[in-house]
Write a protein that holds these residues in place. Structure first.
Motif, PDB file in Angstrom:
ATOM      1  N   SER A  71     -53.481 -53.378 -86.857  1.00 16.72           N
ATOM      2  CA  SER A  71     -54.298 -52.193 -87.146  1.00 16.72           C
ATOM      3  C   SER A  71     -53.949 -51.527 -88.466  1.00 16.72           C
ATOM      4  O   SER A  71     -54.803 -50.908 -89.095  1.00 16.72           O
ATOM      5  CB  SER A  71     -54.110 -51.164 -86.039  1.00 16.72           C
ATOM      6  OG  SER A  71     -54.406 -51.734 -84.810  1.00 16.72           O
ATOM      7  N   GLY A 104     -53.548 -50.097 -75.820  1.00 16.98           N
ATOM      8  CA  GLY A 104     -53.945 -50.893 -76.985  1.00 16.98           C
ATOM      9  C   GLY A 104     -53.341 -50.320 -78.260  1.00 16.98           C
ATOM     10  O   GLY A 104     -54.007 -50.184 -79.288  1.00 16.98           O
ATOM     11  N   ASP A 125     -49.548 -52.456 -74.675  1.00 18.60           N
ATOM     12  CA  ASP A 125     -50.399 -53.457 -75.328  1.00 18.60           C
ATOM     13  C   ASP A 125     -49.837 -54.838 -74.964  1.00 18.60           C
ATOM     14  O   ASP A 125     -48.626 -55.044 -75.041  1.00 18.60           O
ATOM     15  CB  ASP A 125     -50.371 -53.247 -76.852  1.00 18.60           C
ATOM     16  CG  ASP A 125     -51.475 -54.010 -77.561  1.00 18.60           C
ATOM     17  OD1 ASP A 125     -52.290 -53.368 -78.255  1.00 18.60           O
ATOM     18  OD2 ASP A 125     -51.539 -55.259 -77.412  1.00 18.60           O
ATOM     19  N   SER A 127     -50.176 -57.744 -76.476  1.00 18.75           N
ATOM     20  CA  SER A 127     -50.004 -58.745 -77.540  1.00 18.75           C
ATOM     21  C   SER A 127     -48.605 -58.646 -78.160  1.00 18.75           C
ATOM     22  O   SER A 127     -48.244 -57.624 -78.748  1.00 18.75           O
ATOM     23  CB  SER A 127     -51.109 -58.573 -78.588  1.00 18.75           C
ATOM     24  OG  SER A 127     -52.360 -58.785 -77.964  1.00 18.75           O
ATOM     25  N   PHE A 146     -52.674 -52.875 -69.769  1.00 15.86           N
ATOM     26  CA  PHE A 146     -52.863 -51.647 -69.005  1.00 15.86           C
ATOM     27  C   PHE A 146     -53.881 -51.957 -67.915  1.00 15.86           C
ATOM     28  O   PHE A 146     -54.924 -52.545 -68.168  1.00 15.86           O
ATOM     29  CB  PHE A 146     -53.371 -50.505 -69.894  1.00 15.86           C
ATOM     30  CG  PHE A 146     -53.446 -49.190 -69.183  1.00 15.86           C
ATOM     31  CD1 PHE A 146     -52.358 -48.338 -69.172  1.00 15.86           C
ATOM     32  CD2 PHE A 146     -54.595 -48.807 -68.495  1.00 15.86           C
ATOM     33  CE1 PHE A 146     -52.401 -47.119 -68.494  1.00 15.86           C
ATOM     34  CE2 PHE A 146     -54.651 -47.599 -67.812  1.00 15.86           C
ATOM     35  CZ  PHE A 146     -53.549 -46.755 -67.817  1.00 15.86           C
ATOM     36  N   ASN A 168     -60.701 -48.711 -79.938  1.00 14.92           N
ATOM     37  CA  ASN A 168     -61.138 -50.105 -80.076  1.00 14.92           C
ATOM     38  C   ASN A 168     -60.447 -50.989 -79.048  1.00 14.92           C
ATOM     39  O   ASN A 168     -60.043 -52.112 -79.363  1.00 14.92           O
ATOM     40  CB  ASN A 168     -60.861 -50.598 -81.504  1.00 14.92           C
ATOM     41  CG  ASN A 168     -61.441 -49.640 -82.518  1.00 14.92           C
ATOM     42  OD1 ASN A 168     -62.642 -49.417 -82.524  1.00 14.92           O
ATOM     43  ND2 ASN A 168     -60.601 -49.009 -83.315  1.00 14.92           N
TER      44      ASN A 168
END
Ligand code: SAM
Length: 405
Positions: A71, A104, A125, A127, A146, A168
């Motif tokens: 991000s 996220g 998150d 990832s 989540f 997002n």
């Protein structure tokens, strides 16, 4: 009849984008075997009006250790989230023991300012690499999806939250029932759930069909979000429209009766009715525009190739998978895509197999045309790449229609 993923109502398909790959699965050029494809199609629920994908991609295929979207890559988005964090610090996080959870949280772009202010926070998150980056900046982060069970684990370990934020991300999550149950369990009695996502109103207005891909499972409107929240004893109390990422709405949700809804909610609902955003005919009309854009873009790129012009693309975005695969683009029409993300470089784009190079390749030498896949960052990119146009280069944009600048 296919069923709505949120309310079980009848789902009507409105546009089929065909066979598509995972939008963020950039491949090593010698490992193209066994690439995953699914059918990308979008439909609307006749009962709750939620616009959603007809087929769901398993979440572990999209969000994993190597998820390549960081991000903090965009200066504009860094500023947007810094502003968001400051706003929460000044308004919602002023009580005796404030706590904010972000769903996220990615590389910590929003939570950084909260952590720097010494306020209790937690990012969630799934990832791996992006959450590791966040932790390296001192941001408390759980690497997990989540959902209701995760929310209950957070409550047990950390207590309830004043603010749950997501940007997002909520539109990426098909299992919204579990998310809303988790949010209802995690929020303090007067807490708020704030999330922002691409807005169907902007997508329809700009015909920005590339906002539709595997990760964007839902295309929200205020009406569909309000209907969803009500089923969990929650209420939509505020909405705010932003220009970032091609047009987003930030929804603020509180427990039923806890906060007075702001007039902006009724105003946006009325605007959505006037624009027919809950009507199938509006989406069918959108579909006709998508087909026209596809035809015009293929015609233009084919003409440029036949004239011997060099065309490259700018921004190996997730959303470009939809346009590249819908239009059947490949290295014959687009020489390469340049992108600043090291994790995408020296790979090829999903499905279309166009090589991805670093930003230096763009200038070495400049092409005749650059197809702006990252059109949602157009202002930032055009300002950074002024030299390209000074050298006679032209940008190709395809929303709201195919044109060059
Ligand atoms: N919030 C950041 C932003 O706006 O730039 C990141 C957005 S990124 C497009 C979507 C993020 O959602 C990814 O980092 C992904 O790992 C995360 N994600 C997907 N499903 C999730 C879930 N169930 N819970 C928490 N995060 C999730």
């Amino acid at each position: 009849m296919p069923e709505c993923r949120t309310c079980g109502g009848a789902l009507t398909e409105v546009y089929d984008f065909g066979r598509q790959p995972l939008s963020d699965a950039f491949l090593e050029p010698d490992k193209l075997e066994g690439e995953f494809f699914y059918r990308l199609a979008v439909g609307m629920c006749g009962a709750c009006t939620m616009v959603q994908l007809m087929e769901e991609v398993p979440r572990d295929k999209m969000f994993h250790e190597d998820y390549p979207y960081y991000s903090s890559g965009s200066e504009v988005m860094r500023k947007h989230f810094e502003h968001t964090a400051r706003d929460f610090l000044d308004t919602e996080l002023t009580g005796p023991d404030p706590f904010i959870v972000e769903i996220g949280s990615n590389d910590g772009v929003m939570l950084k300012a909260i952590a720097d202010a010494g306020v209790k926070h937690l990012g969630v998150d799934p990832s791996g690499a992006v959450t590791e980056r966040a932790r390296s900046k001192g941001i408390r982060t759980r690497t997990a999806f989540f959902e209701e069970s995760e929310a209950l684990a957070v409550v047990a370990a950390e207590g309830n939250a004043d603010v749950i934020f997501a940007a997002n991300t909520i539109c990426h999550i098909p299992y919204l029932d579990s998310i809303f149950r988790g949010v209802a369990a995690l929020l303090k009695p007067n807490g708020i759930f704030v999330f922002e996502d691409p807005y169907l109103g902007d997508i329809v207005e700009r015909a920005s069909f590339d906002q539709i891909y595997d990760e964007h499972f839902y295309l929200f409107t205020a009406r569909a979000v309000r209907n969803m929240a009500r089923r969990f004893g929650l209420e939509l109390v505020d909405v705010e429209h932003f220009g970032v990422h091609g047009g987003e709405v930030r929804y603020t949700i509180a427990r039923q009766g806890a906060r007075e809804p702001k007039p902006a909610v009724e105003e946006l609902l009325a605007e959505e009715d006037a624009r027919g955003l809950a009507q199938l005919s509006t989406l069918e009309e959108f579909g006709l525009r998508v087909t026209a854009i596809k035809d015009d873009l293929v015609t233009l790129l084919t003409k440029l190739r036949d004239e011997g012009k060099r065309v490259v693309a700018y921004g190996a975005t997730a959303k470009s998978a939809t346009v590249a695969n819908l239009c059947g683009l490949g290295p014959d029409l687009v020489e390469f895509v340049c992108d600043i993300t090291p994790q995408k470089q020296n790979r090829v784009t999903p499905g279309s197999h166009i090589p991805v190079r670093g930003p230096e390749a763009f200038r070495d030498p400049y092409p005749d045309y650059a197809l702006l896949f990252a059109w949602n960052h157009a202002d930032e990119i055009l300002a950074k790449e002024q030299e390209f146009r000074r050298n006679g280069g032209k940008w190709i944009l395809y929303v709201p229609d195919v044109h060059t600048v």
